[in-house]
Every structure is written in C-alpha cells, then in structure tokens.
Design a protein around this motif. Sequence first.
Motif, PDB file in Angstrom:
ATOM      1  N   ILE A  96       0.854  -1.191   0.000  1.00  0.00           N
ATOM      2  CA  ILE A  96       0.000   0.000   0.000  1.00  0.00           C
ATOM      3  C   ILE A  96       0.884   1.232   0.000  1.00  0.00           C
ATOM      4  CG2 ILE A  96      -1.810   1.251   1.225  1.00  0.00           C
ATOM      5  CD1 ILE A  96      -1.292  -2.316   2.197  1.00  0.00           C
ATOM      6  N   SER A  97       0.608   2.181  -0.877  1.00  0.00           N
ATOM      7  CA  SER A  97       1.397   3.408  -0.979  1.00  0.00           C
ATOM      8  C   SER A  97       0.490   4.620  -0.880  1.00  0.00           C
ATOM      9  CB  SER A  97       2.153   3.441  -2.315  1.00  0.00           C
ATOM     10  OG  SER A  97       2.708   4.725  -2.553  1.00  0.00           O
ATOM     11  N   ALA A  98       0.889   5.591  -0.074  1.00  0.00           N
ATOM     12  CA  ALA A  98       0.152   6.843   0.063  1.00  0.00           C
ATOM     13  C   ALA A  98       1.013   7.991  -0.437  1.00  0.00           C
ATOM     14  CB  ALA A  98      -0.238   7.092   1.513  1.00  0.00           C
ATOM     15  N   GLY A  99       0.631   8.534  -1.555  1.00  0.00           N
ATOM     16  CA  GLY A  99       1.361   9.680  -2.071  1.00  0.00           C
ATOM     17  C   GLY A  99       2.802   9.399  -2.396  1.00  0.00           C
ATOM     18  N   SER A 100       3.157   8.147  -2.580  1.00  0.00           N
ATOM     19  CA  SER A 100       4.515   7.730  -2.908  1.00  0.00           C
ATOM     20  C   SER A 100       5.530   8.047  -1.822  1.00  0.00           C
ATOM     21  CB  SER A 100       4.987   8.387  -4.219  1.00  0.00           C
ATOM     22  OG  SER A 100       4.119   8.064  -5.269  1.00  0.00           O
ATOM     23  N   SER A 101       5.062   8.392  -0.629  1.00  0.00           N
ATOM     24  CA  SER A 101       6.010   8.720   0.438  1.00  0.00           C
ATOM     25  C   SER A 101       5.860   7.841   1.664  1.00  0.00           C
ATOM     26  CB  SER A 101       5.861  10.189   0.855  1.00  0.00           C
ATOM     27  OG  SER A 101       4.551  10.451   1.307  1.00  0.00           O
ATOM     28  N   THR A 102       4.715   7.213   1.854  1.00  0.00           N
ATOM     29  CA  THR A 102       4.521   6.265   2.955  1.00  0.00           C
ATOM     30  C   THR A 102       3.951   4.981   2.393  1.00  0.00           C
ATOM     31  OG1 THR A 102       4.201   7.945   4.669  1.00  0.00           O
ATOM     32  CG2 THR A 102       3.271   5.784   5.085  1.00  0.00           C
ATOM     33  N   ILE A 103       4.607   3.867   2.706  1.00  0.00           N
ATOM     34  CA  ILE A 103       4.164   2.581   2.191  1.00  0.00           C
ATOM     35  C   ILE A 103       4.126   1.562   3.325  1.00  0.00           C
ATOM     36  CG2 ILE A 103       5.085   3.005  -0.111  1.00  0.00           C
ATOM     37  CD1 ILE A 103       7.454   1.291   0.568  1.00  0.00           C
ATOM     38  N   TYR A 104       3.356   0.502   3.102  1.00  0.00           N
ATOM     39  CA  TYR A 104       3.329  -0.623   4.045  1.00  0.00           C
ATOM     40  C   TYR A 104       3.292  -1.909   3.236  1.00  0.00           C
ATOM     41  CZ  TYR A 104       2.383  -3.397   8.195  1.00  0.00           C
ATOM     42  OH  TYR A 104       2.487  -4.310   9.213  1.00  0.00           O
ATOM     43  N   ALA A 105       4.122  -2.866   3.654  1.00  0.00           N
ATOM     44  CA  ALA A 105       4.193  -4.161   2.990  1.00  0.00           C
ATOM     45  C   ALA A 105       3.526  -5.216   3.854  1.00  0.00           C
ATOM     46  CB  ALA A 105       5.648  -4.542   2.727  1.00  0.00           C
ATOM     47  N   ILE A 106       2.480  -5.840   3.321  1.00  0.00           N
ATOM     48  CA  ILE A 106       1.857  -6.981   3.973  1.00  0.00           C
ATOM     49  C   ILE A 106       2.469  -8.250   3.379  1.00  0.00           C
ATOM     50  CG2 ILE A 106      -0.281  -8.286   4.285  1.00  0.00           C
ATOM     51  CD1 ILE A 106      -1.823  -5.701   4.141  1.00  0.00           C
ATOM     52  N   GLY A 107       3.041  -9.092   4.222  1.00  0.00           N
ATOM     53  CA  GLY A 107       3.603 -10.340   3.749  1.00  0.00           C
ATOM     54  C   GLY A 107       4.662 -10.124   2.693  1.00  0.00           C
TER      55      GLY A 107
END
Length: 354
Positions: A203-214
């Motif tokens: 998941i990426s928000a504005g290309s500056s914060t991301i989260y990786a699930i699995g």
Amino acid sequence: MIRTLRAATILVASTLLVAGSGLAQPEPRMLFHDVHRAMGSEFSIDLYAPNQETADRWMQLSFEEVDRIEKLLSNYRPSSELSRISREAGTHPVTIDPETFDFLQTSVSWSSRSNGAFDITVGPIMRAWGFFFNQGRIPSEAELLALKRQTGWTNIHLDASARTVSFINGSAMELDPGGIGKGYAVDRIVALLHQEHVSAALISAGSSTIYAIGAPPGSQGWPINIADPARSGRILSTVLLTDTSLSTSACTEKFFIKNGHRYCHILDPHTMHPIENMLQTTVIAPSATDSDALTKAMFVMRADASARLLQDLPQTAAVIVSGTPDSPSYRAIQWPNPLQTRHETKQEEGIRTR
C-alpha cells in the motif's frame, strides 16, 4: 513490474505459486494494481488475489476506507471532525469520537517525544509561507510572531476520561494532519486487508509512505529502492519489507525559490522557518502512522537527536541525508543494509533499545 515513486522505487516480482508433485496446492494468486485519488495524494495498492472479482472487492473496501478517513480528518473540509475541533476547542472542551481522540493522542505523543519537532498545529504557518497552494511567499517576522500565538502542540489538552479536546490558549487553532494523516490511512487499509486475510499487498500513500503486507509468492519481502536525493536517478539503498512500513520526507520536489534561495516545505515549529541543509529522511517502523510522523520529526531534529530518539524505538531504522545536493552527508541509524554512496557514510548498527 517496476514502479517509480517520488521517494522510493518499488520493484514487484509478479510470480505465481508453483505446483508441487502430487500434493494439493493453494489456489494460484495473481498480482493486481489500482490507484485512487484522496487526501491530496495518490493512493496505490498492489495485491495478490485469486481472481479479478476478489481483487476488485478488496480494492473498493480499501479506497472507501481512505475516503472515510479523509472525511474525518481533512482540514480542508469544514464538515470534518478535525475542522470542528479547530473551530470550537478554543472556547470549550469538545467531545469527539474515539477514533479521532486516539489519532490526536498519537499526534501529541509524537510531539512530546520529539520535543515539538513534530507538531500538527503548524498549518497557519505553512499557509503563511504559501505552501498549501504552491504559491510561495516570505512572511514578515511580525506576521510569524502573531501566528505563533495560534500554534503550539502544548496548547492541546486531551481529557481521556471525558474524551474531550480543548485548546489551553483559549483561541482557535488549526489542526493539520498533513504530517501523519496519510500514514494513519495506510494503517487503516492494512487492518482492513488483514481482516480479509490478504496474504501479500503493498500500500502506498502519495509515494512517500508505504506498508508491505507479507511478501510476493516465492519472495522473502517486497524490494524497496530508496532514491538518493543528491544524485538523480541513483539508488541509495535497497531493503526488503515484510509486515512493516517505510516513509520518506524530502525537499526534492515541494519547495519554492525566491531571490535565488530555495525554501523547503518542511518547517521547524520552533523557528517557524523552513528547514535548511536537509535533503531527506527515511524511516522504517512497524506502523505507517509512526514512520510518517517520524520522518517529519527527524527532518527537524537532525541526526544526533534522531539517533537518541530511535534508541527507544524497537524495529525502527532511519537514513538521514543532510547538507546540499552538491555536498551531501549520509547517516544510517540501525539501517539493515549498507548505503550505496560514493560519500563516506557513518553506519550506526546495534543501537540498543531500553
């Protein structure tokens, strides 16, 4: 598939589960991608799903959650809960919903931990410098001094027993979620996708914060390339993310130039002026809300204070690039991999937490 982001390049290997010999195998999963505009940014999701119908449902649920968060926390919408607080909390305690109260508690907690380097009340100062509408202007010191009386996280009083918020200074203040809100929205998407038993997503928000699930099938994590702000097109570091977040704050795109001087959009709440001689901060943390806030705080705090802050934060790491594009300085704090730079880099490994 290669996607180029503002602060990082995300590489996703589109692979399928390989069937074993004679054994029942999980249903093959394919990679799906979708994008949604919200909160003044572009939210994107890459996820593995068994079919298009399931992927569409997961995407819709996720983007509806982002829209809900925007309606709740936007400081541009007069109808939002945050705007109501900004209008009323200077005259009387305002009772708010549990989610918004928890969000404000988290924001104030980061202000306290960072000694005010992170502050959600700086909206009026940002507006005075012309950053909200990309106009760019230099306010007078008298104007800034007047605005200082309407800002300051220490003026926010939260009463957990009554679930109210009030402003101690007795005047209206603007609560600006820009430094933490997109990270919070990412965390909400993550929680929702976990409930749907999504095994791999980015998941990426504005290309500056991301989260990786699995991780993608057959991989140990989602490979993330961190751009070098001092060398266009060059990669500073590559990390594998699994069930964690990464955020980056930089002055490489959002700034203005007046009289030959470059003004960064990240302000020091203490001086009320744009930060000088800082290029980029990148943080890995278990929560996207936390990594989002930390990049802003560390941009203001600088390297030594940031290193002390991270000593109390397990599973958290950072890279700080200070100086100027012509003369950058690199600092890695608990970072998992070496930095790829021609310049000397001070590596700080094994900083222990209390």
